[in-house]
Motif scaffolding. Structure first.
Motif, PDB file in Angstrom:
ATOM      1  N   GLU A  21       0.849  -1.189   0.000  1.00  0.00           N
ATOM      2  CA  GLU A  21       0.000   0.000   0.000  1.00  0.00           C
ATOM      3  C   GLU A  21       0.883   1.238   0.000  1.00  0.00           C
ATOM      4  OE1 GLU A  21      -3.448   2.071  -0.209  1.00  0.00           O
ATOM      5  OE2 GLU A  21      -3.388  -0.114  -0.119  1.00  0.00           O
ATOM      6  N   ILE A  22       0.913   1.951  -1.118  1.00  0.00           N
ATOM      7  CA  ILE A  22       1.619   3.235  -1.182  1.00  0.00           C
ATOM      8  C   ILE A  22       0.666   4.270  -1.774  1.00  0.00           C
ATOM      9  CG2 ILE A  22       4.032   2.491  -1.172  1.00  0.00           C
ATOM     10  CD1 ILE A  22       4.021   2.661  -4.213  1.00  0.00           C
ATOM     11  N   GLY A  23      -0.380   4.542  -1.017  1.00  0.00           N
ATOM     12  CA  GLY A  23      -1.428   5.431  -1.490  1.00  0.00           C
ATOM     13  C   GLY A  23      -2.502   4.653  -2.211  1.00  0.00           C
ATOM     14  N   CYS A  24      -2.092   3.689  -3.001  1.00  0.00           N
ATOM     15  CA  CYS A  24      -2.955   2.746  -3.687  1.00  0.00           C
ATOM     16  C   CYS A  24      -2.329   1.366  -3.518  1.00  0.00           C
ATOM     17  CB  CYS A  24      -3.058   3.072  -5.177  1.00  0.00           C
ATOM     18  SG  CYS A  24      -3.834   4.651  -5.530  1.00  0.00           S
ATOM     19  N   SER A  25      -3.138   0.367  -3.673  1.00  0.00           N
ATOM     20  CA  SER A  25      -2.644  -0.996  -3.526  1.00  0.00           C
ATOM     21  C   SER A  25      -1.961  -1.462  -4.811  1.00  0.00           C
ATOM     22  CB  SER A  25      -3.820  -1.922  -3.203  1.00  0.00           C
ATOM     23  OG  SER A  25      -3.367  -3.227  -3.025  1.00  0.00           O
TER      24      SER A  25
END
Length: 168
Positions: free
Chosen positions: A71-75
């Motif tokens: 998870e970095i802002g979005c998966s």
């Protein structure tokens, strides 16, 4: 399909454990496989055995983790994370299929990329990361690097445009 890379260059080793646990929230449940060599014990170990990544990668060392999801802002799914450190600094490289960015509705792609870049900027500030490179593998080469975030900031809209313009 090509692979994309995000490289956190000259990452300060003293931030490593906090970055893995608080910044990325990596946990054993998301780890598909991993390999590290513990210089202190002189043996191969896996992610779930590590108490301190800083200690395992000292005085220098490398390791890798294959994550089911990050998870970095979005998966993003199926991500390889490579850690390569010397005494004080190192690089953390995330490699994943370009489809993770580009395979959604066209209006969502721009938002998806912008969210990831925004998260990277936040991580850069919070963990004192001097340089982040984003591009096609190998993003360390200037020819395949699409965006380079340095100390002087970044024009987020322009960075998104650059990444979207190179879709294969």
């Amino acid at each position: 399909m090509d692979n994309l890379e995000i490289i956190l260059e000259n990452f300060p080793k003293e931030e490593l454990d906090r970055f893995i646990s608080d910044g990325l929230k990596m946990n054993s449940a998301e780890v598909d496989s991993s390999h590290f060599f513990d210089n202190n014990r002189g043996e191969d170990i896996e992610f779930h055995q590590i108490q301190s990544f800083r200690d395992v990668l000292s005085p220098s060392g490398t390791g890798n983790v294959f994550l089911k999801q990050l998870e970095i802002g979005c998966s993003i799914t199926d991500v390889v994370v490579i850690f390569s450190f010397d005494e004080a600094f190192g690089d953390i490289t995330f490699t994943f299929s370009e489809k993770e960015l580009y395979e959604c509705k066209s209006s969502d792609v721009r938002l998806h990329v912008m969210t990831i870049l925004g998260t990277l900027i936040d991580l850069k500030d919070k963990f004192h990361i001097p340089i982040i490179r984003i591009g096609y593998e190998p993003a360390s080469d200037d020819d395949t690097c699409l965006v380079k975030m340095e100390q002087d900031g970044i024009d987020l809209e322009r960075a998104v445009d650059l990444i979207l313009s190179y879709r294969t």
